[in-house]
Scaffold this active site. Sequence first.
Site, PDB file in Angstrom:
ATOM      1  N   GLU A  37       0.823  -1.220   0.000  1.00 31.37           N
ATOM      2  CA  GLU A  37       0.000   0.000   0.000  1.00 31.37           C
ATOM      3  C   GLU A  37       0.855   1.266   0.000  1.00 31.37           C
ATOM      4  OE1 GLU A  37      -0.672  -2.554   1.967  1.00 31.37           O
ATOM      5  OE2 GLU A  37      -2.771  -3.108   1.690  1.00 31.37           O
ATOM      6  N   PHE A  78     -11.626  -6.881  14.138  1.00 31.85           N
ATOM      7  CA  PHE A  78     -10.562  -7.357  13.247  1.00 31.85           C
ATOM      8  C   PHE A  78     -10.240  -6.281  12.204  1.00 31.85           C
ATOM      9  CE2 PHE A  78      -9.418  -9.735   9.288  1.00 31.85           C
ATOM     10  CZ  PHE A  78      -8.162 -10.132   9.713  1.00 31.85           C
ATOM     11  N   GLN A  79      -8.984  -5.957  12.074  1.00 28.31           N
ATOM     12  CA  GLN A  79      -8.484  -4.956  11.114  1.00 28.31           C
ATOM     13  C   GLN A  79      -9.095  -3.571  11.320  1.00 28.31           C
ATOM     14  OE1 GLN A  79      -8.656  -6.776   7.138  1.00 28.31           O
ATOM     15  NE2 GLN A  79      -6.585  -7.545   7.509  1.00 28.31           N
ATOM     16  N   LYS A 122     -17.557  -0.424   5.972  1.00 26.67           N
ATOM     17  CA  LYS A 122     -18.040  -1.404   4.986  1.00 26.67           C
ATOM     18  C   LYS A 122     -19.550  -1.293   4.770  1.00 26.67           C
ATOM     19  CE  LYS A 122     -17.518  -6.262   3.843  1.00 26.67           C
ATOM     20  NZ  LYS A 122     -16.980  -7.556   4.273  1.00 26.67           N
ATOM     21  N   MET A 147      24.255   7.773   2.936  1.00 23.41           N
ATOM     22  CA  MET A 147      24.119   9.094   3.547  1.00 23.41           C
ATOM     23  C   MET A 147      24.320   9.025   5.065  1.00 23.41           C
ATOM     24  SD  MET A 147      23.860  12.210   3.012  1.00 23.41           S
ATOM     25  CE  MET A 147      22.969  13.028   1.696  1.00 23.41           C
TER      26      MET A 147
END
Length: 564
Positions: free
Chosen positions: A49, A111-112, A161, A469
């Site tokens: 993502e 969940f999630q 949802k 760096m």
Amino acid sequence: MGITGAQALVRTLEEEQVEIIFGIPGGAVLPIYDALNETNIRHVLVRFEQAAVHAASGYARTTGKPGVCLATSGPGATNLVTGIAGAYMDSIPLVVLTGQVPTSMIGTDAFQEVDITGITFPITKHNYLVKDPNDLPRVVKEAFHIARTGRPGPVLIDIPKDVAAGICSRGAPERVELRGYKPTYKGHPNQIRNAARLMQEAERPVIFVGGGVISSGATEELRKLAETLSIPVATTLMGIGSFPENHPLSLGMLGLHGTAYANYAVTEADLLIALGVRFDDRVTGLVEKFAPRAKIIHLDIDPAEIGKNVEVNVPIVGDVKLVLQSILALVEEKKNEEWLAKINEWRERYPLEYGNKKETLRPQYVIEELGRLTDHQAIVTADVGQHQMWAAQFYKFARPGSFLTSGGLGAMGYGFPAAIGAQLGNPEALVIAVTGDGSFQMNMAEMATAMENNLPIKILLFNNSGLGMVRQLQHFYCERRYTAVEFTGNPDFVRLAECYGAAAYRIQSPEEVVPVLKEALNNDRLTLVECVIDRDEWVYPMVPSAKGLDEMIQYRDVEGKQNE
Ligand SMILES: Cc1ncc(C[n+]2csc(CCOP(=O)(O)OP(=O)(O)O)c2C)c(N)n1
């Protein structure tokens, strides 16, 4: 009868002329992905993502349209956070869509579930949690409006949802009306007159340009102003491309790794004309020693920027393009011969240099040749590190929107996904991702996305077997005690790229540079060119921490001395 929230969402995206959405599906966004079956909007399935949001940023920066990305709830949403923060700091317009657990489950640690509007509150221009499907069309329209107007930035819409699956019987409003959101475009006439007078009278003026000039499309006005009043132009990292770097008035980049002549010019200037910049600490060095002799004019669309980091004599809130047009109507031609002669003297005495060690492969040389071979016209993205600074210093950018990098946040892993977004937004353009072995490994799985979409991106990978760096910082600040900066487990990048189906080359000596780059640039496939470079290659100039810009360390002071 109505349509679902998800269908209404997709229709509104169509109305907003969205062409591409970058994303990865999941349970909470099933209704949205289902609705995507009914549209011509292209969905690009990425592998992470974070790449979706960086790609949306690359798309936005090269097309001027907001980039759109979509992720599921919970981990999908949190994986977007780095890219959202980057877009916020760099003022890039994005509309970020996230799924959320059903409204009835919000707050239950379902969940999630994460509170993504809470998490992104400080890194979005605005965000929404939509609770009623009927609100979706309006919210989407508002989000695009907010993302692209005023100071551009990311706007997030969190969609539970059940809201996506529920019935929406309302369309989008004709016009967006937001109380309290009225960006100022025109600038105050008195301040504009003051600014014009100071510009006309100044003896040692410098224009200092940031990304705001590019996003307001003011590059032509900038050139006119510089040429009319004979004022040299320095840019920030984000401002690169706003003023052609081969122009006699160009000073290149200012700041930590800016050119010596830009840093000297700002230190000596009697007037600093700051356009669409935010006075980032990488640019100012120690603020007390920044432009100590100069009056400062600061023009920016965001009033919150003015006076934030430095004291300003003439503040102007407005759109850079419009305000410059007003200023141009007030000023007359002028030659600053003495000042320009002084600057040319600095330019000749203290050029960007990397010595004569021509027998080894030098990254600066590779970038110079890349600039030459592409006539300085490619879209170049860079990750974060030494390679980013060499690209910024040596490519010599000529066009706005041709250098893309994570400026404010400095997020490694940005460059390659941003190149994917840029290539999709500009199918005919030559897009080159300059990266380091550290940065590339953060998002190299996106080679699969590039292959799947037939994107002929060129990846120029500088392999110094580590985090160059940071190694440089440890060299200068930790007395060469190197910790956690060496990679001993790097893959064979050429074989790795070939595994994905890309063409790949390795360069180890200077003679190979031109022939290999030519072949790579003529290739119409995804192509990786690995340059194996010395890990003791440093970026110069470098302003030490808590120092003024004119106290920078230059190549000549360190390695030039050793080589004498
Ligand atoms: C996501 C992220 N993690 C850590 C850093 C800190 N950091 C800045 S530059 C750098 C090294 C970059 O290495 P590489 O991509 O190989 O480039 P090089 O400097 O070697 O050219 C690191 C670790 C960062 N900027 N971003």
